[in-house]
Scaffold this active site. Structure first.
Site, PDB file in Angstrom:
ATOM      1  N   GLU A 326      89.965 -10.439  51.356  1.00 47.79           N
ATOM      2  CA  GLU A 326      89.597 -11.503  52.315  1.00 47.79           C
ATOM      3  C   GLU A 326      89.680 -10.934  53.722  1.00 47.79           C
ATOM      4  O   GLU A 326      90.304 -11.513  54.618  1.00 47.79           O
ATOM      5  CB  GLU A 326      90.534 -12.702  52.161  1.00 47.79           C
ATOM      6  CG  GLU A 326      90.596 -13.220  50.732  1.00 47.79           C
ATOM      7  CD  GLU A 326      91.446 -14.472  50.569  1.00 47.79           C
ATOM      8  OE1 GLU A 326      92.526 -14.536  51.185  1.00 47.79           O
ATOM      9  OE2 GLU A 326      91.022 -15.379  49.841  1.00 47.79           O
ATOM     10  N   CYS A 413      93.945 -23.459  50.516  1.00 52.45           N
ATOM     11  CA  CYS A 413      94.219 -23.413  51.951  1.00 52.45           C
ATOM     12  C   CYS A 413      93.129 -24.101  52.769  1.00 52.45           C
ATOM     13  O   CYS A 413      93.415 -24.750  53.766  1.00 52.45           O
ATOM     14  CB  CYS A 413      94.370 -21.967  52.397  1.00 52.45           C
ATOM     15  SG  CYS A 413      93.081 -20.862  51.757  1.00 52.45           S
TER      16      CYS A 413
HETATM   17 ZN   LIG Z   1      91.362 -20.863  53.231  1.00 46.08          ZN
END
Ligand SMILES: [Zn+2]
Length: 809
Positions: A326, A413
């Site tokens: 990420e 998230c």
């Molecule tokens: Zn996220």
């Protein structure tokens, strides 16, 4: 409960003393800004009435709230139902984030039922807190068997994976928001107990650990502002300064957590650095710099910003190009189909750029903030507020599961971040200092602004922005006063999409911006992106700003390989995308947009909750039976990028080829491309990618592929069932192989069979079954008339296998 005029992002304690030093420019709190426009007000209301209740329900349904109850039972020595640890050690944050979002809505919209529900959650959180203040359900539930990421003892894996401090950072943000909304100290007191434990545990002469996932720095800065207790500021600073290669802690030197260098020595968003962690860290550095006056942080941030805005920012404002980790990619590594651009990273990018503006009073940061806000951030939530994107790519086949919005995620998230960000959007519109006011965003509404010098100024905006660039601003001071009103002239209206050479408009200059005060023209001379209007302002004075909004073409720096020979379309702050429902045959990725094609804008009130679309003539390209490219002129429609994937799953594209050399003609339909594909095993990937005609750039190309991962060392198969019997004599296989980043390799062996009646028979292959990477492996055989083909593959031991493309002749 009374709404308190506090600011979401900075949260000075309204009732307490201001810190002796803070940002030189201060945002006007969202509680003082009332939007009644057609764009943001409905979104903020959807967030309040739909997304926040929805996210709380998901927190309940997925056991995230139960984790607090189980931890409380463990603390009381009561048995609990099972020994399953929480799925992820950061699941506590999903509850905290939605409490934060709910608190912001409570600040401006009293709702006793919501307040009572949040109060109930806070009681559950309180019961899960250990006697010394420690709060982390992933360990407390069963200290003898904590989640493996958590380590046997507190904090020992913090620098890598335990997220103990990450959870607390989100707790602090929620606690301050809840206290300011309700004046109820319950969650704040929980937070302060944890912060006091941190103060006893970490710091000079104590343990030296920094957060493996940043955000506690921002959270501690808020605790400092709300309490005035300097220990929290010292701790925030310590946790920034402890980070680096030399600490000897787990994770030291690791670029993934931005610990490759001391933070003050960092000069770029390092390749392989986790993007959300980076954005939160930069935001925390800005806070600590503002609160301490330490210019070393600011110098580092200035360099890092130049790197991101100049080399690592997608046109949509998305950051973090790589799915692997990420993470940020290399300079100019800005792929389209495989662009990761996590929604949380977009939220973090806006937190950071807003803080950079507050440090420097320069509109170049608001340009990035606005670009992210209107494009790659709100793309993360559906128009109805109930489904989300984790990744925000700039091109899609429509075949991948990530091309569809999801109601929730295992790692959830992003939805929580949407709830808290959307609720605080009005806090980004204005800022002030002494006798100066900054108008940063154009949104219809009104604001009651208290300047540092004590004066009140009412400001109203009338505009249809972002669809129309006419803005009328009324400045109404409580009494006539000399003020400077800084009117932002967006970069996109000054021929500069971003303040760097990463993007440029390629269609000449737009017509000029005009500005009038009380009807009289004023020269549009900008300094740091603002026209500063210094005069004595009286009730009823008006500013009329006209920002022309032609449809514009943008090109990327030539070093961005993915965008070479392509243009993106913008109008005002909005970046456009072509999506399947609006274009003939549901195809967009075979389109070409020559420079001469005229583009027009049209507002469609009934489409996608009201959007301005862009229309024109494009060329659709397709291969014919002879392998030549056929071009057909066709109507072309583009919608705002943020609104894609609200009508189902299908192709989408932001960067349009301008010539044949860069276009992707539609493959000629063959027995293979029209075949029904089935595969063995339980892969999560769509087998339809195997014959979709996507040309891979390399075996490792992450854009569109199929694999059997996590299966390893097994025998697998793929079958094509032809629409009608066909005679075939050649196959070409392009293997997927993610050496260096994953566990997929070319297979150990494979062979090809054809269907003869009900039986599968091997073809008489003339060549060896090749397993070369980065190329088609071709096998010819005497022609067979058949209704289908079957590929049998044996994986290498301990490795998985996958296919980029399988062609048949
Ligand atoms: Zn996220």
């Amino acid at each position: 409960m009374k709404a308190v005029a506090c600011v979401a992002m900075l949260a000075p304690l309204c009732a307490g003393a201001q810190p002796p030093r803070d940002y030189p420019v201060k945002p006007v709190p969202f509680t003082a800004v009332h939007l009644h426009d057609e764009f943001w007000a409905p979104r903020i209301e959807t967030n309040r009435t739909v997304t926040i209740p929805f996210a709380f329900r998901k927190d309940e349904d997925t056991g995230r709230v139960d984790n607090f109850i189980r931890a409380a039972k463990a603390l009381r020595g009561e048995p609990f139902e099972n020994h399953k640890y929480p799925p992820y050690p950061f699941d506590d944050t999903d509850v905290y984030k939605v409490i934060e979002g709910a608190s912001y809505t409570l600040s401006v919209h009293p709702d006793p039922q919501l307040e009572a529900y949040v109060g109930g959650l806070i009681e559950k959180i309180a019961a899960a807190q250990e006697p010394d203040g420690y709060l982390y359900t992933a360990r407390t539930i069963d200290p003898a068997h904590p989640h493996p990421w958590s380590g046997r003892e507190r904090w020992i894996l913090e620098g890598v994976n335990s997220h103990e401090l990450y959870d607390l950072g989100h707790l602090y943000e929620a606690a301050v928001a809840h206290y300011q909304a309700t004046q109820n100290r319950a969650l704040l007191d929980i937070a302060l107990r944890t912060a006091n434990l941190l103060d006893q545990t970490f710091g000079p002469g104590k343990r030296s650990i920094w957060p493996g996932h940043q955000i506690v720095e921002m959270g501690l800065a808020k605790l400092y502002r709300v309490t005035g207790d300097p220990r929290y500021l010292s701790l925030a600073r310590f946790m920034l300064d402890a980070r680096g290669p030399d600490s000897g802690e787990q994770g030291a030197g690791n670029p993934y957590v931005e610990a490759h260098q001391k933070v003050v020595d960092q000069t770029e968003a390092v390749t392989g650095g986790h993007a959300v962690r980076a954005m939160y860290m930069y935001s925390g550095m800005a806070d600590v710099a503002a609160l301490t006056g330490d210019s070393a942080y600011v110098n580092a941030l200035d360099k890092i910003w130049e790197n991101v805005a100049g080399k690592k920012l997608h046109i949509t404002g998305g950051v973090g190009a790589r799915a692997e980790g990420e993470a940020f990619g290399d300079n100019y590594e800005l792929p389209n189909m495989s662009a990761y651009n996590e929604t949380c990273a977009a939220v973090g990018n806006d937190y950071w750029n807003h803080r950079m503006f507050l440090l420097h009073a320069d509109a170049k940061y608001i340009d990035v903030m606005e670009r992210t806000l209107y494009n790659g951030l709100i793309s993360g939530v559906s128009l109805d507020g109930t489904t989300f994107f984790y990744e925000n790519p700039l091109e899609a086949t429509g075949l991948a599961s990530k091309d569809q919005r999801s109601p929730w995620f295992g790692v959830a998230c992003c939805p929580g971040n949407i709830t808290r960000f959307m609720a605080s959007v009005p806090g980004y519109v204005y800022a002030q200092r002494d006798d100066a006011l900054w108008v940063n965003l154009y949104v219809a509404g009104s604001a009651e602004i208290k300047l540092d010098n004590g004066r009140m100024v009412n400001v109203t905006e009338e505009t249809r922005y972002p669809w129309d660039g006419a803005v009328r601003i009324a400045i109404n001071p409580d009494e006539a006063a000399r003020l400077t009103v800084h009117v932002r002239i967006p970069g996109w209206a000054r021929n500069q999409p971003v303040a760097s050479d990463l993007y440029r408009f390629v269609d000449g200059a737009s017509e000029p911006v005009t500005l009038r005060v009380n009807g009289k023209p004023v020269p549009v001379d900008t300094d740091k992106g603002y026209v500063a209007l210094t005069r004595t302002w009286r009730k009823g004075d008006t500013i009329e700003l006209h920002l022309p909004m032609p449809v514009r073409r943008v090109a990327a720096n030539e070093r961005v390989a993915a965008d070479r020979g392509r243009v993106a379309i913008e109008r005002g702050p909005i970046v456009y995308a072509a999506e399947w429902p609006d274009n003939p045959q549901g195809q967009v990725r075979n389109l070409m947009l020559p420079d001469r094609a005229a583009l027009t804008a049209e507002f469609k009130p009934a489409l996608l909750k009201g959007v301005t679309v862009v229309k024109g003539q494009a060329m659709a390209l397709a291969y014919d039976a002879q392998g030549k490219i056929a071009k057909t002129a066709q109507e072309f429609t583009a919608i705002p990028y943020y609104a894609w994937a609200n009508r189902g799953r299908g192709p989408m594209m932001v960067w349009f080829p301008v010539d044949e050399a860069h276009a992707k003609p539609r493959p000629y339909p063959t027995a293979a491309t029209t075949a029904t594909v089935t595969v063995s095993g339980q892969s999560r990937r769509n087998p339809r990618t195997i014959n979709a005609g996507e040309e891979p750039a390399a075996s490792s190309d992450p854009s569109s592929y199929f694999d059997w991962w996590p299966a390893k060392g097994t025998a697998e198969w793929v079958e094509f069932a032809f629409e009608k019997p066909a005679t075939v004599s050649e196959c070409q296989l392009y293997w997927f192989d993610d050496t260096g980043r994953g566990e997929v390799r070319v297979p150990a062996a494979w062979r090809l069979l054809y269907k003869d009646g009900d039986a599968w028979k091997p073809v008489a292959a003339r060549e060896a079954y090749g397993v070369a990477k980065d190329a088609y492996n071709r096998v010819t055989f005497p022609p067979v008339a058949t209704s289908g083909l079957r590929l049998e593959i044996g994986m290498q031991p301990n490795w998985s296998a996958g296919i980029q493309q399988w062609k048949v002749k």
